[in-house]
Design an enzyme around this catalytic site. Structure first.
Site, PDB file in Angstrom:
ATOM      1  N   GLU A 183      21.551   2.633  54.260  1.00  0.00           N
ATOM      2  CA  GLU A 183      21.728   2.496  52.915  1.00  0.00           C
ATOM      3  C   GLU A 183      22.800   1.754  52.419  1.00  0.00           C
ATOM      4  OE1 GLU A 183      21.146   6.692  51.197  1.00  0.00           O
ATOM      5  OE2 GLU A 183      21.798   7.188  53.244  1.00  0.00           O
TER       6      GLU A 183
ATOM      7  N   ASP B  90      22.481  14.985  56.954  1.00  0.00           N
ATOM      8  CA  ASP B  90      21.731  14.679  55.585  1.00  0.00           C
ATOM      9  C   ASP B  90      20.355  13.845  55.948  1.00  0.00           C
ATOM     10  OD1 ASP B  90      21.739  14.192  52.695  1.00  0.00           O
ATOM     11  OD2 ASP B  90      22.366  12.156  53.100  1.00  0.00           O
TER      12      ASP B  90
ATOM     13  N   LYS C  82       6.307   8.146  52.070  1.00  0.00           N
ATOM     14  CA  LYS C  82       6.501   6.684  52.010  1.00  0.00           C
ATOM     15  C   LYS C  82       4.980   5.935  52.467  1.00  0.00           C
ATOM     16  CE  LYS C  82      11.513   6.390  52.211  1.00  0.00           C
ATOM     17  NZ  LYS C  82      12.021   6.033  50.841  1.00  0.00           N
TER      18      LYS C  82
ATOM     19  N   ASP D 110      17.462  31.674  33.288  1.00  0.00           N
ATOM     20  CA  ASP D 110      18.605  31.658  34.543  1.00  0.00           C
ATOM     21  C   ASP D 110      17.785  31.956  35.738  1.00  0.00           C
ATOM     22  OD1 ASP D 110      20.460  32.186  36.439  1.00  0.00           O
ATOM     23  OD2 ASP D 110      22.183  32.983  35.012  1.00  0.00           O
ATOM     24  N   PHE D 111      17.832  31.094  36.854  1.00  0.00           N
ATOM     25  CA  PHE D 111      17.070  31.565  38.134  1.00  0.00           C
ATOM     26  C   PHE D 111      17.580  32.538  38.577  1.00  0.00           C
ATOM     27  CE2 PHE D 111      16.275  26.684  37.922  1.00  0.00           C
ATOM     28  CZ  PHE D 111      15.399  26.766  36.789  1.00  0.00           C
TER      29      PHE D 111
ATOM     30  N   ARG E  26      18.048  25.996  32.524  1.00  0.00           N
ATOM     31  CA  ARG E  26      18.850  27.083  31.700  1.00  0.00           C
ATOM     32  C   ARG E  26      19.379  26.673  30.514  1.00  0.00           C
ATOM     33  NH1 ARG E  26      23.288  28.301  36.144  1.00  0.00           N
ATOM     34  NH2 ARG E  26      23.808  26.194  36.729  1.00  0.00           N
TER      35      ARG E  26
ATOM     36  N   LYS F 234      20.096  -2.062  51.814  1.00  0.00           N
ATOM     37  CA  LYS F 234      19.069  -1.058  52.029  1.00  0.00           C
ATOM     38  C   LYS F 234      18.106  -1.297  52.846  1.00  0.00           C
ATOM     39  CE  LYS F 234      16.314   2.447  49.389  1.00  0.00           C
ATOM     40  NZ  LYS F 234      16.926   3.669  49.711  1.00  0.00           N
TER      41      LYS F 234
ATOM     42  N   HIS G 168      14.773  13.209  58.156  1.00  0.00           N
ATOM     43  CA  HIS G 168      13.975  11.695  57.999  1.00  0.00           C
ATOM     44  C   HIS G 168      14.041  11.044  59.292  1.00  0.00           C
ATOM     45  CE1 HIS G 168      14.521  12.872  53.968  1.00  0.00           C
ATOM     46  NE2 HIS G 168      15.663  12.100  53.782  1.00  0.00           N
TER      47      HIS G 168
ATOM     48  N   LYS H 116      14.745  19.396  50.601  1.00  0.00           N
ATOM     49  CA  LYS H 116      15.540  19.406  51.851  1.00  0.00           C
ATOM     50  C   LYS H 116      17.026  19.387  51.123  1.00  0.00           C
ATOM     51  CE  LYS H 116      17.705  15.875  53.338  1.00  0.00           C
ATOM     52  NZ  LYS H 116      18.528  14.969  52.678  1.00  0.00           N
TER      53      LYS H 116
HETATM   54  N1  LIG Z   1      18.668  14.302  43.674  1.00  0.00           N
HETATM   55  C1  LIG Z   1      18.104  13.957  44.699  1.00  0.00           C
HETATM   56  O1  LIG Z   1      17.850  12.573  44.990  1.00  0.00           O
HETATM   57  C2  LIG Z   1      17.688  14.726  46.172  1.00  0.00           C
HETATM   58  C3  LIG Z   1      17.807  16.001  45.794  1.00  0.00           C
HETATM   59  N2  LIG Z   1      17.265  16.900  46.891  1.00  0.00           N
HETATM   60  C4  LIG Z   1      17.343  18.158  46.627  1.00  0.00           C
HETATM   61  O2  LIG Z   1      16.596  18.696  45.538  1.00  0.00           O
HETATM   62  C5  LIG Z   1      17.085  19.633  44.933  1.00  0.00           C
HETATM   63  C6  LIG Z   1      17.751  19.620  43.637  1.00  0.00           C
HETATM   64  O3  LIG Z   1      18.518  18.365  43.593  1.00  0.00           O
HETATM   65  P1  LIG Z   1      19.203  17.684  42.275  1.00  0.00           P
HETATM   66  O4  LIG Z   1      18.107  17.566  41.441  1.00  0.00           O
HETATM   67  O5  LIG Z   1      20.042  16.777  42.967  1.00  0.00           O
HETATM   68  O6  LIG Z   1      20.308  18.990  41.895  1.00  0.00           O
HETATM   69  P2  LIG Z   1      21.024  19.176  40.462  1.00  0.00           P
HETATM   70  O7  LIG Z   1      22.177  19.823  40.523  1.00  0.00           O
HETATM   71  O8  LIG Z   1      20.745  17.803  39.689  1.00  0.00           O
HETATM   72  O9  LIG Z   1      19.671  19.930  39.830  1.00  0.00           O
HETATM   73  C7  LIG Z   1      19.478  21.001  39.750  1.00  0.00           C
HETATM   74  C8  LIG Z   1      19.057  21.860  38.406  1.00  0.00           C
HETATM   75  O10 LIG Z   1      19.084  23.287  38.691  1.00  0.00           O
HETATM   76  C9  LIG Z   1      19.715  23.871  37.863  1.00  0.00           C
HETATM   77  N3  LIG Z   1      20.103  25.093  38.039  1.00  0.00           N
HETATM   78  C10 LIG Z   1      21.129  25.388  39.024  1.00  0.00           C
HETATM   79  N4  LIG Z   1      21.171  26.856  38.967  1.00  0.00           N
HETATM   80  C11 LIG Z   1      20.463  27.340  38.204  1.00  0.00           C
HETATM   81  C12 LIG Z   1      20.226  28.480  37.684  1.00  0.00           C
HETATM   82  N5  LIG Z   1      20.866  29.791  38.247  1.00  0.00           N
HETATM   83  N6  LIG Z   1      19.570  28.789  36.580  1.00  0.00           N
HETATM   84  C13 LIG Z   1      18.867  27.810  35.983  1.00  0.00           C
HETATM   85  N7  LIG Z   1      18.979  26.567  36.560  1.00  0.00           N
HETATM   86  C14 LIG Z   1      19.840  26.264  37.510  1.00  0.00           C
HETATM   87  C15 LIG Z   1      20.843  23.033  37.185  1.00  0.00           C
HETATM   88  O11 LIG Z   1      21.048  23.171  35.975  1.00  0.00           O
HETATM   89  P3  LIG Z   1      22.684  22.902  35.490  1.00  0.00           P
HETATM   90  O12 LIG Z   1      22.726  21.518  35.339  1.00  0.00           O
HETATM   91  O13 LIG Z   1      22.651  23.681  34.094  1.00  0.00           O
HETATM   92  O14 LIG Z   1      23.498  23.646  36.234  1.00  0.00           O
HETATM   93  C16 LIG Z   1      20.065  21.712  37.478  1.00  0.00           C
HETATM   94  O15 LIG Z   1      19.795  21.159  36.429  1.00  0.00           O
HETATM   95  C17 LIG Z   1      18.461  20.087  45.935  1.00  0.00           C
HETATM   96  O16 LIG Z   1      17.777  21.039  46.860  1.00  0.00           O
HETATM   97  C18 LIG Z   1      18.593  18.815  46.459  1.00  0.00           C
HETATM   98  O17 LIG Z   1      19.203  19.174  47.850  1.00  0.00           O
HETATM   99  C19 LIG Z   1      16.657  16.250  47.940  1.00  0.00           C
HETATM  100  C20 LIG Z   1      16.586  14.781  48.156  1.00  0.00           C
HETATM  101  C21 LIG Z   1      17.250  13.815  47.027  1.00  0.00           C
HETATM  102  O1  LIG Z   2      17.389  12.705  51.613  1.00  0.00           O
HETATM  103  C1  LIG Z   2      17.983  11.760  51.356  1.00  0.00           C
HETATM  104  O2  LIG Z   2      17.997  10.550  51.319  1.00  0.00           O
HETATM  105  C2  LIG Z   2      18.620   9.454  50.580  1.00  0.00           C
HETATM  106  C3  LIG Z   2      17.931   8.192  50.936  1.00  0.00           C
HETATM  107  O3  LIG Z   2      16.554   8.180  50.682  1.00  0.00           O
HETATM  108  P1  LIG Z   2      15.587   6.913  50.342  1.00  0.00           P
HETATM  109  O4  LIG Z   2      14.466   6.958  50.141  1.00  0.00           O
HETATM  110  O5  LIG Z   2      16.443   6.111  49.039  1.00  0.00           O
HETATM  111  O6  LIG Z   2      15.919   5.869  51.376  1.00  0.00           O
HETATM  112  C4  LIG Z   2      19.862   9.612  50.663  1.00  0.00           C
HETATM  113  O7  LIG Z   2      20.678   8.686  50.122  1.00  0.00           O
HETATM  114  C5  LIG Z   2      20.446  10.927  50.556  1.00  0.00           C
HETATM  115  O8  LIG Z   2      21.795  10.845  51.065  1.00  0.00           O
HETATM  116  C6  LIG Z   2      19.716  11.785  51.285  1.00  0.00           C
HETATM  117  O9  LIG Z   2      20.052  13.290  51.001  1.00  0.00           O
END
Ligand SMILES: NC(=O)C1=CN([C@@H]2O[C@H](COP(=O)(O)OP(=O)(O)OC[C@H]3O[C@@H](n4cnc5c(N)ncnc54)[C@H](OP(=O)(O)O)[C@@H]3O)[C@@H](O)[C@H]2O)C=CC1
Ligand SMILES: O=C1O[C@H](COP(=O)(O)O)[C@@H](O)[C@H](O)[C@H]1O
Length: 501
Positions: A225, A244, A191, A101-102, A58, A354, A249, A157
């Site tokens: 972890e 989580d 993995k 905006d999604f 966005r 880890k 996993h 997830k």
């Molecule tokens: N990060 C990780 O390591 C992991 C993430 N996940 C999953 O992946 C998914 C994403 O996680 P993550 O990247 O950490 O989350 P983030 O919040 O970092 O990223 C989500 C992005 O989506 C954008 N967004 C949210 N709402 C809207 C909207 N209405 N319109 C446009 N853009 C929007 C946000 O923008 P803005 O910044 O502007 O709000 C942000 O950039 C989640 O489902 C999470 O559970 C799963 C495992 C590991």
């Molecule tokens: O999905 C998740 O996994 C990470 C751990 O992933 P790994 O590949 O680094 O073992 C975990 O930290 C996080 O809480 C969970 O949402």
């Protein structure tokens, strides 16, 4: 068509042109994992020359600014030796960007228009956003006429918080995409060693014939972890370690160990077998719950030589929280193959290191002839290490060498270290494999709806029992292997967690 990768080696036949639309392209997952993974696929010669990647977020960014952001990300999250200028420029040239905006219908036309500029090609739509947005995004994509039968959707997830919320999310996605075009990520399935579990079990008659309760006494799965909750208190406190990590996993790992041989490697053949395992998991009843499940929460401690706060002192914490950051449990798969074989599972945050590993403990010989003092040693163990240092070791017993040792036994590994054994090729990150499989249209490393739901059903039951008991989690200092009770849980069976880290 063959292609040369960064090291000049010939790669597999290059796949057809597949485009990718990345929702949440500026978010943490995209920046840390997905964009680096896509860069590596490009570097390995696995993206077709005209594949394009559309970033959606966005922020009001010009394309050049988006490219600069991706350049910075790749420089940060890719090892310098793997950052090749030519590949980097080629990769950046594949990028497009749409501000959106999604939640709003307006703007989705831009996706249809973007597709119209392209030669017709399949589109992978990766939703790297919270699950509450999945339904909206799918609906808007459909209404804006941006989809056709070649489109696949990849979702992250956690899918929901329990069975009910997960069913709602799955319904919303399922209203737009058929199951055959929904790719639910569990990144553990990408993995390298997890994939090797399938090869190990089903390609080696040596293990195939021993893989049952006649020969295996128990199984351990540890996913430890070192990190805490990394600034994710808001999300984590609503989830806890069971939702989580175990719901997805650890249960997926358990399924791959316990499932019956599938009749082939088709996605549904494998997933049918995994579902049978989930259905056969014993639920915890009142008495077993107290004995066989331990919940923990970390307190202040020391991690890697540094003092670290406890869970309740983390930024944003609610000091009354009873959310678990550690779970250990003893469960069983109630079927003919596994009757009487405990599966000990443990996973926690702020552990000493880890470490993800599975240990298969084989039974002792029916008749023992060596030094009685060494009896405890006398089993074979298969140690499957997921991280760090992926590898598989079979612990065997040999005679200790030396004239003064007599017939003393010595446990030692027959060891396969993937880094040594396949040193010519780097081990790809899980997301590289998963993105590639989604682009190829292969679903076997993705989770089917009924798997997610059976896993939730089992976890929901456990959570309901916990809630009824109202017991606080047991404390453990950050940097330790969890509450003492998790050690007692396995010791009461005359066993211990495998500790050769
Ligand atoms: N990060 C990780 O390591 C992991 C993430 N996940 C999953 O992946 C998914 C994403 O996680 P993550 O990247 O950490 O989350 P983030 O919040 O970092 O990223 C989500 C992005 O989506 C954008 N967004 C949210 N709402 C809207 C909207 N209405 N319109 C446009 N853009 C929007 C946000 O923008 P803005 O910044 O502007 O709000 C942000 O950039 C989640 O489902 C999470 O559970 C799963 C495992 C590991
Ligand atoms: O999905 C998740 O996994 C990470 C751990 O992933 P790994 O590949 O680094 O073992 C975990 O930290 C996080 O809480 C969970 O949402």
């Amino acid at each position: 068509m063959s292609h040369r990768n960064a090291s000049g080696a010939k790669t597999q036949e290059i796949q057809e042109t597949v485009d990718l639309a990345l929702f949440g392209a500026l978010g943490d997952l995209s920046q840390r994992k997905l964009l680096p993974a896509l860069y590596h696929l490009d570097r390995e010669g696995l993206l077709a020359d005209d594949t394009r990647l559309l970033g959606l977020a966005r922020q009001n960014l010009e394309l050049d600014a988006f490219k600069e952001q991706v350049r910075t990300t790749l420089t940060r999250y890719t090892k310098p030796v793997e950052l090749d200028d030519t590949v980097l420029e080629r990769f950046l040239a594949r990028l497009d960007y749409v501000r959106l905006d999604f939640t709003q219908t307006e703007g989705y036309n831009a996706i249809r228009q973007w597709r119209e500029t392209r030669r017709p090609s399949p589109l992978v739509i990766y939703l790297a956003v919270g699950a509450s947005l999945y339904g909206d995004i799918c609906r808007h994509l459909q209404r804006s006429d941006s989809l056709d039968e070649s489109c696949r959707v990849v979702v992250e997830k956690p899918i929901g918080h329990d069975l009910e919320s997960s069913a709602d999310i799955n319904d919303a996605i399922g209203d737009v995409f058929p199951e055959s075009r929904i790719y639910r990520i569990d990144h553990y399935l990408g993995k390298e060693t997890v994939q090797n579990l399938i090869a190990l079990r089903f390609a080696n008659p040596l293990f195939g014939t021993q893989w049952n309760q006649n020969h295996i006494s128990h199984v351990e799965i540890t996913v430890a972890e070192k990190v805490g909750i990394e600034g994710r208190w808001g999300y984590f406190d609503q989830a806890g370690q069971l939702r989580d990590m175990v719901q997805n996993h650890l249960l997926q790992l358990l399924c791959l160990i316990a499932m019956e041989p599938p009749s082939n490697l088709d996605a549904d053949a494998i997933r049918d077998e995994k579902v049978k395992v989930l259905k056969a998991l014993k639920p915890f009843t009142g008495e077993a719950l107290g004995r066989d499940v331990v919940r923990g929460q970390y307190t202040v401690g020391n991690s890697g030589g540094k003092n670290v706060p406890g869970y309740l002192e983390e930024e944003g914490a609610n000091t009354e929280s009873r959310t678990e950051t550690f779970v250990a449990m003893k469960t069983e798969v109630a079927n003919w193959r596994w009757a009487g074989v405990p599966f000990y599972l443990r996973t926690g945050k702020r552990m000493p290191e880890k470490l993800s590993q599975i240990v298969i403990h084989f039974r002792q010989q029916p008749h023992y002839i060596f030094d009685p003092d060494q009896r405890g040693l006398a089993t074979n163990k298969l140690i499957i290490r997921l991280q760090p240092e992926e590898g598989i070791a079979l612990q065997v017993l040999t005679k200790d060498s030396g004239l003064d040792k007599g017939m003393r036994l010595r446990p030692g590994p027959l060891h396969l270290d993937f880094n040594d054994a396949f040193s010519k090729s780097r081990i790809p990150d899980a997301y590289e494999r998963l993105l590639l499989e989604a682009m190829k249209g292969q679903q076997y490393l993705f989770v089917r709806r009924d798997e997610v739901e059976h896993a939730w059903r089992w976890c929901d039951h456990l959570i309901a029992e916990w809630e009824a008991r109202e017991e606080p989690p047991r404390r453990y200092p950050a940097g330790s292997w969890g509450p003492v009770a998790s050690i007692a849980m396995i010791t009461q069976d005359g066993r211990s967690w495998y500790e050769d880290y």
